[in-house]
Scaffold this motif. Structure first.
Motif, mmCIF file in Angstrom:
data_model
loop_
_atom_site.group_PDB
_atom_site.id
_atom_site.type_symbol
_atom_site.label_atom_id
_atom_site.label_comp_id
_atom_site.label_asym_id
_atom_site.label_seq_id
_atom_site.Cartn_x
_atom_site.Cartn_y
_atom_site.Cartn_z
ATOM 1 N N GLY A 3 0.463 -1.696 0.048
ATOM 2 C CA GLY A 3 -0.203 -0.256 -0.016
ATOM 3 C C GLY A 3 0.676 1.143 0.112
ATOM 4 N N VAL A 4 0.272 2.445 -0.542
ATOM 5 C CA VAL A 4 1.018 3.753 -0.621
ATOM 6 C C VAL A 4 -0.016 4.657 1.071
ATOM 7 N N MET A 16 -3.431 3.842 1.129
ATOM 8 C CA MET A 16 -4.401 2.338 0.081
ATOM 9 C C MET A 16 -4.025 1.676 -0.268
ATOM 10 N N GLU A 21 -7.654 0.068 -2.004
ATOM 11 C CA GLU A 21 -8.831 -0.349 -0.315
ATOM 12 C C GLU A 21 -8.180 1.034 -0.149
ATOM 13 N N PHE A 22 -9.013 1.774 0.494
ATOM 14 C CA PHE A 22 -8.250 2.812 1.335
ATOM 15 C C PHE A 22 -8.652 2.246 2.689
ATOM 16 N N LEU B 150 -11.382 9.288 2.996
ATOM 17 C CA LEU B 150 -11.405 8.027 2.729
ATOM 18 C C LEU B 150 -11.299 6.006 3.151
ATOM 19 N N GLY B 151 -11.273 5.649 4.186
ATOM 20 C CA GLY B 151 -11.324 4.545 4.817
ATOM 21 C C GLY B 151 -12.014 4.908 5.289
ATOM 22 N N SER B 154 -15.178 4.119 1.014
ATOM 23 C CA SER B 154 -13.861 2.990 0.894
ATOM 24 C C SER B 154 -14.177 1.723 0.956
ATOM 25 N N PRO B 155 -15.623 0.984 -0.664
ATOM 26 C CA PRO B 155 -16.298 -0.736 -0.418
ATOM 27 C C PRO B 155 -14.961 -1.525 0.527
ATOM 28 N N ARG B 161 -15.790 -3.036 -4.793
ATOM 29 C CA ARG B 161 -14.747 -2.209 -5.403
ATOM 30 C C ARG B 161 -14.566 -1.894 -6.848
ATOM 31 N N TYR B 209 -16.398 7.106 -3.057
ATOM 32 C CA TYR B 209 -15.371 6.375 -3.848
ATOM 33 C C TYR B 209 -14.895 6.647 -5.533
ATOM 34 N N PHE B 227 -0.672 1.227 -8.490
ATOM 35 C CA PHE B 227 -2.271 1.001 -7.174
ATOM 36 C C PHE B 227 -3.391 0.479 -7.498
#
Lengths: 248, 240
Positions: A3-4, A16, A21-22, B150-151, B154-155, B161, B209, B227
């Motif tokens: 992840g970043v 991320m 996915e966050f 964002l957390g 995010s689905p 997603r 999202y 990513f």
């Protein structure tokens, strides 16, 4: 999983993960924004795990009596903030298994060893862990759920867990509320079918009562605080339709 | 035409759109590098992300004097993957047999490789990503989205997603939808619902999202692209 790091605020990092996915995780001191990091992701199939455990108990029971007794699970309890952890206990009240049910819990278990401790020692060690402490500091609710076939044992577990957890947590985190559930085996089974602990399953049942149209699995990775917030919103009439978490 | 490629690489050092195009065009080559590894299949996505970052790093590091860019990039990717493999497996010793039957690797990979070169490459990689993250933050800020949320938006299910990512891709690839989005800064929910036979409610649930992924696809963020879900990694976005 790679992840970043997108943002670090205080003790929390927004990451991320691969696949866009966050997630929010406790930030490690050496992290910087833009770092490519590794978040361990351990997928535990609880059904397979329990089946294997049962086979192991059977095999061991045939030839290793004492060993068999030690590794026989007689009770379990779970802890949910958003790390979701489930502990299997033997008749000696020692932790013989610890399962993580989400990425946040995976990360916690990388840095703290809980097996073979008594359950009160395990809770004390966990709540004093730095990474876990960040979740206590940044959330409003924590749940415990306890299941044991022996009712007297279940009651004793509840009393002792409450005493231990509240003594260790509440003096340092006045904004955190702890809730305790006694659950039966059927509830645990149903929770596992949804990929969650019994504690989280119970609070989602509360949400489902005020928002009947929701899909429980969509809330699997919400924190307890977020679910409680949704319940309050529905009860106060702020949410009318099937809830969505962004709240706009 | 090698010379033309080298010129494109030099241009891509300051033009993120060109860097994005190069990564898309050479993604099959990058994938081939990863496919040649001994690794757990579950790590493939992660290794591919690292390899894409390494390719981007190679673009930035190439000075036109080192012969063919493709050979340079290949070495760069292998170096980065070996470094990553070494870190994750904590292997000891001077030679890591990550690539089977590769004599060149044994020449290149030794424990004496200077740490400063590795550190420089990592810093380059990080500073490139920081730049992209800052731009994404500004762009999302214009749409009222903060990183801190964002957390929660995010689905959590892969299926959801992927569906959202495909919707974002549809916005970017359809000229009309893209123009509507750029003009109004809103997700064209009704048009997407009709096109993909999804309920407006579902799209609304994941609106923020979908918007976030749309921003990432529309802009030129080759490092962050590494990513994104594999379905869209080769997708060439359009500049906002």
């Amino acid at each position: 999983m790679k992840g970043v790091v997108f943002e670090i605020r205080g003790s929390q990092a927004v990451v991320m993960l691969n696949g866009a996915e966050f997630t929010k995780v406790p930030a490690r001191p050496e992290w910087q924004v833009g770092d490519v990091i590794t978040i361990p992701r351990k997928r535990v199939n609880l059904r397979v795990l329990y089946t294997l455990a049962a086979c192991l108990v059977l095999v061991l029971g045939l030839g290793f009596g004492g060993y068999n007794v030690y590794f026989t699970q007689t009770a379990l309890f779970s802890m949910d903030i958003n790390p979701s952890l489930e502990f299997g206990l033997n008749r000696f009240d020692r932790v013989i298994s610890v399962d993580s049910l989400n990425v946040e819990a995976d990360a916690i278990l990388q840095s703290v060893e809980l097996k073979n401790l008594t359950y009160t020692e395990a809770v004390e060690r966990l709540v004093t862990d730095e990474a876990f402490g960040a979740y206590l500091a940044n959330n409003s609710y924590m749940l415990f759920a306890v299941q044991a076939n022996d009712q007297a044992k279940q009651e004793q577990l509840l009393i002792n867990l409450q005493a231990t957890a509240d003594a260790a947590i509440l003096p340092h985190h006045q904004n955190l509320s702890t809730e305790y559930y006694a659950v039966d085996g059927q509830t645990v089974e149903s929770a596992h079918q949804h990929g969650m602990t019994a504690g989280k399953y119970m609070v989602l049942q509360e949400l489902q009562q005020v928002a009947p149209g929701i899909d429980l699995s969509e809330y699997n990775h919400c924190s307890v605080s977020e679910i409680k917030d949704q319940i309050q919103r529905h009860e106060s009439g702020e949410e009318h339709d099937a809830p969505h978490r962004e709240g706009h | 035409m090698p010379k033309e490629l080298e010129q494109r690489v030099l241009l891509a050092q300051t033009d993120r759109e060109e860097a994005n195009r190069l990564i898309s065009e050479y993604l099959p080559l990058i994938k081939k590098q990863v496919a040649g590894l001994h690794h757990d299949r579950a790590d493939y996505d992660d290794m591919l992300s690292i390899a894409m970052l390494a390719f981007l790093n190679a673009i930035r590091a190439f000075d036109g004097k080192r012969g063919s860019f493709l050979s340079f990039a290949q070495l760069h990717i292998r170096s980065r993957l070996i470094d990553e493999f070494r870190k994750t497996t904590r292997a000891a010793g001077n030679v890591i047999p990550l690539f089977p039957d590769d004599e060149d690797e044994k020449l290149v990979r030794t424990a004496d490789e200077t740490a400063s070169i590795k550190q420089y490459n990592r810093e380059q990689e990080r500073s490139a990503l920081v730049e992209e993250i800052k731009l994404i933050q500004e762009e999302l800020g214009r749409h009222g989205i903060q990183f801190s949320e964002l957390g929660s938006i995010s689905p959590k299910q892969d299926r959801s997603r992927k569906q959202c990512t495909l919707l974002a891709q549809a916005i970017v690839s359809d000229e009309q939808l893209r123009q509507d989005f750029q003009r109004t800064s809103r997700i064209p929910q009704n048009a997407l619902a009709e096109k993909f036979q999804i309920s407006v409610k579902t799209i609304e649930k994941h609106r923020k999202y979908i918007l976030t992924v749309t921003v990432m696809l529309l802009g030129d963020y080759p490092g962050i692209r590494a990513f994104l879900p594999e379905e869209v990694r080769q997708f060439e976005g359009r500049s906002v």
